[in-house]
Design a protein around this motif. Sequence first.
Motif, PDB file in Angstrom:
ATOM      1  N   HIS A 115       0.813  -1.219   0.000  1.00  0.00           N
ATOM      2  CA  HIS A 115       0.000   0.000   0.000  1.00  0.00           C
ATOM      3  C   HIS A 115       0.847   1.271   0.000  1.00  0.00           C
ATOM      4  O   HIS A 115       0.382   2.342   0.375  1.00  0.00           O
ATOM      5  CB  HIS A 115      -0.987  -0.024   1.168  1.00  0.00           C
ATOM      6  N   LEU A 116       2.104   1.113  -0.415  1.00  0.00           N
ATOM      7  CA  LEU A 116       3.016   2.231  -0.698  1.00  0.00           C
ATOM      8  C   LEU A 116       3.318   3.132   0.500  1.00  0.00           C
ATOM      9  O   LEU A 116       3.488   4.351   0.348  1.00  0.00           O
ATOM     10  CB  LEU A 116       2.493   3.064  -1.867  1.00  0.00           C
ATOM     11  N   ALA A 117       3.398   2.548   1.680  1.00  0.00           N
ATOM     12  CA  ALA A 117       3.867   3.323   2.833  1.00  0.00           C
ATOM     13  C   ALA A 117       5.323   3.708   2.580  1.00  0.00           C
ATOM     14  O   ALA A 117       6.055   3.000   1.880  1.00  0.00           O
ATOM     15  CB  ALA A 117       3.754   2.494   4.109  1.00  0.00           C
ATOM     16  N   GLU A 118       5.730   4.820   3.138  1.00  0.00           N
ATOM     17  CA  GLU A 118       7.097   5.297   2.925  1.00  0.00           C
ATOM     18  C   GLU A 118       7.860   5.370   4.231  1.00  0.00           C
ATOM     19  O   GLU A 118       7.281   5.417   5.320  1.00  0.00           O
ATOM     20  CB  GLU A 118       7.063   6.680   2.274  1.00  0.00           C
ATOM     21  N   ASN A 119       9.178   5.408   4.094  1.00  0.00           N
ATOM     22  CA  ASN A 119      10.083   5.583   5.234  1.00  0.00           C
ATOM     23  C   ASN A 119       9.738   4.633   6.388  1.00  0.00           C
ATOM     24  O   ASN A 119       9.582   5.059   7.529  1.00  0.00           O
ATOM     25  CB  ASN A 119      10.064   7.026   5.725  1.00  0.00           C
ATOM     26  N   ILE A 120       9.643   3.366   6.062  1.00  0.00           N
ATOM     27  CA  ILE A 120       9.313   2.360   7.075  1.00  0.00           C
ATOM     28  C   ILE A 120      10.549   2.127   7.950  1.00  0.00           C
ATOM     29  O   ILE A 120      11.624   1.830   7.452  1.00  0.00           O
ATOM     30  CB  ILE A 120       8.858   1.041   6.430  1.00  0.00           C
ATOM     31  N   VAL A 121      10.355   2.291   9.242  1.00  0.00           N
ATOM     32  CA  VAL A 121      11.427   2.075  10.213  1.00  0.00           C
ATOM     33  C   VAL A 121      10.940   1.023  11.209  1.00  0.00           C
ATOM     34  O   VAL A 121       9.824   1.116  11.708  1.00  0.00           O
ATOM     35  CB  VAL A 121      11.773   3.387  10.965  1.00  0.00           C
ATOM     36  N   VAL A 122      11.793   0.054  11.455  1.00  0.00           N
ATOM     37  CA  VAL A 122      11.477  -0.977  12.438  1.00  0.00           C
ATOM     38  C   VAL A 122      12.460  -0.838  13.588  1.00  0.00           C
ATOM     39  O   VAL A 122      13.672  -0.795  13.387  1.00  0.00           O
ATOM     40  CB  VAL A 122      11.589  -2.388  11.831  1.00  0.00           C
ATOM     41  N   ILE A 123      11.930  -0.736  14.790  1.00  0.00           N
ATOM     42  CA  ILE A 123      12.760  -0.601  15.986  1.00  0.00           C
ATOM     43  C   ILE A 123      12.585  -1.852  16.828  1.00  0.00           C
ATOM     44  O   ILE A 123      11.465  -2.200  17.198  1.00  0.00           O
ATOM     45  CB  ILE A 123      12.372   0.654  16.785  1.00  0.00           C
ATOM     46  N   ASN A 124      13.687  -2.512  17.095  1.00  0.00           N
ATOM     47  CA  ASN A 124      13.672  -3.674  17.977  1.00  0.00           C
ATOM     48  C   ASN A 124      13.610  -3.147  19.404  1.00  0.00           C
ATOM     49  O   ASN A 124      14.501  -2.423  19.845  1.00  0.00           O
ATOM     50  CB  ASN A 124      14.931  -4.510  17.747  1.00  0.00           C
ATOM     51  N   LEU A 125      12.570  -3.502  20.125  1.00  0.00           N
ATOM     52  CA  LEU A 125      12.369  -2.986  21.481  1.00  0.00           C
ATOM     53  C   LEU A 125      13.005  -3.854  22.555  1.00  0.00           C
ATOM     54  O   LEU A 125      12.911  -3.537  23.743  1.00  0.00           O
ATOM     55  CB  LEU A 125      10.871  -2.829  21.768  1.00  0.00           C
ATOM     56  N   ASP A 126      13.661  -4.926  22.151  1.00  0.00           N
ATOM     57  CA  ASP A 126      14.313  -5.815  23.108  1.00  0.00           C
ATOM     58  C   ASP A 126      15.310  -5.028  23.954  1.00  0.00           C
ATOM     59  O   ASP A 126      16.196  -4.369  23.434  1.00  0.00           O
ATOM     60  CB  ASP A 126      15.020  -6.950  22.372  1.00  0.00           C
ATOM     61  N   GLY A 127      15.140  -5.062  25.250  1.00  0.00           N
ATOM     62  CA  GLY A 127      16.020  -4.343  26.163  1.00  0.00           C
ATOM     63  C   GLY A 127      15.667  -2.881  26.348  1.00  0.00           C
ATOM     64  O   GLY A 127      16.264  -2.201  27.167  1.00  0.00           O
ATOM     65  N   LYS A 128      14.715  -2.370  25.572  1.00  0.00           N
ATOM     66  CA  LYS A 128      14.307  -0.972  25.683  1.00  0.00           C
ATOM     67  C   LYS A 128      12.966  -0.810  26.372  1.00  0.00           C
ATOM     68  O   LYS A 128      12.709   0.196  27.005  1.00  0.00           O
ATOM     69  CB  LYS A 128      14.229  -0.322  24.296  1.00  0.00           C
ATOM     70  N   SER A 129      12.082  -1.800  26.172  1.00  0.00           N
ATOM     71  CA  SER A 129      10.736  -1.693  26.704  1.00  0.00           C
ATOM     72  C   SER A 129      10.084  -3.065  26.767  1.00  0.00           C
ATOM     73  O   SER A 129      10.476  -3.970  26.028  1.00  0.00           O
ATOM     74  CB  SER A 129       9.898  -0.770  25.818  1.00  0.00           C
ATOM     75  N   THR A 130       9.081  -3.165  27.609  1.00  0.00           N
ATOM     76  CA  THR A 130       8.309  -4.398  27.686  1.00  0.00           C
ATOM     77  C   THR A 130       6.962  -4.265  26.979  1.00  0.00           C
ATOM     78  O   THR A 130       6.139  -5.165  27.066  1.00  0.00           O
ATOM     79  CB  THR A 130       8.071  -4.797  29.160  1.00  0.00           C
ATOM     80  N   ILE A 131       6.745  -3.170  26.254  1.00  0.00           N
ATOM     81  CA  ILE A 131       5.461  -2.969  25.579  1.00  0.00           C
ATOM     82  C   ILE A 131       5.309  -3.838  24.345  1.00  0.00           C
ATOM     83  O   ILE A 131       4.223  -3.975  23.815  1.00  0.00           O
ATOM     84  CB  ILE A 131       5.219  -1.493  25.207  1.00  0.00           C
ATOM     85  N   GLY A 132       6.390  -4.414  23.865  1.00  0.00           N
ATOM     86  CA  GLY A 132       6.327  -5.254  22.677  1.00  0.00           C
ATOM     87  C   GLY A 132       7.724  -5.610  22.219  1.00  0.00           C
ATOM     88  O   GLY A 132       8.726  -5.212  22.823  1.00  0.00           O
ATOM     89  N   ASP A 133       7.792  -6.364  21.129  1.00  0.00           N
ATOM     90  CA  ASP A 133       9.074  -6.775  20.573  1.00  0.00           C
ATOM     91  C   ASP A 133       9.563  -5.826  19.484  1.00  0.00           C
ATOM     92  O   ASP A 133      10.761  -5.637  19.308  1.00  0.00           O
ATOM     93  CB  ASP A 133       8.973  -8.190  20.009  1.00  0.00           C
TER      94      ASP A 133
END
Length: 133
Positions: free
Chosen positions: A31-49
């Motif tokens: 669906h042509l989203a732009e500037n996709i950034v994935v942040i690994n939350l391991d060790g940063k937060s418990t809200i998700g991976d």
Amino acid sequence: MTETNKPHTQGTTGLRAKEHYLLVQNIMDDHLAENIVVINLDGKSTIGDYMVIATGHSSRQVITLAEHLTKALKEKGLIGIRPEGIQQGDWVLIDAGDVRIHLFRPEVREFYGLEKMWEADFSDLDPSNDQSQ
């Protein structure tokens, strides 16, 4: 969001965080989203991976992305998925349990700088890392 209201999968789907992330990325690409950034939350937060951040050209595109993502995640067995901010389409948050998805219009994303906040290195602030002793 309380633990009991947190989205989760029903027994047999077996999707894991990485599979959720790959599904989300495929839909964003389609669906042509732009500037996709994935942040690994391991060790940063418990809200998700993972946290996935992407930009849509307009409010309409952000809303459409959110609708497609919500539908696909529900089809994979996640329940309790309720996108926040979908009416305005400026910033939509989808809590998919182990993956948090943020969809922005370009100027809203730039204003909040969410990825800069989550990619910051806070290890210097941890007293256990004090090497002056």
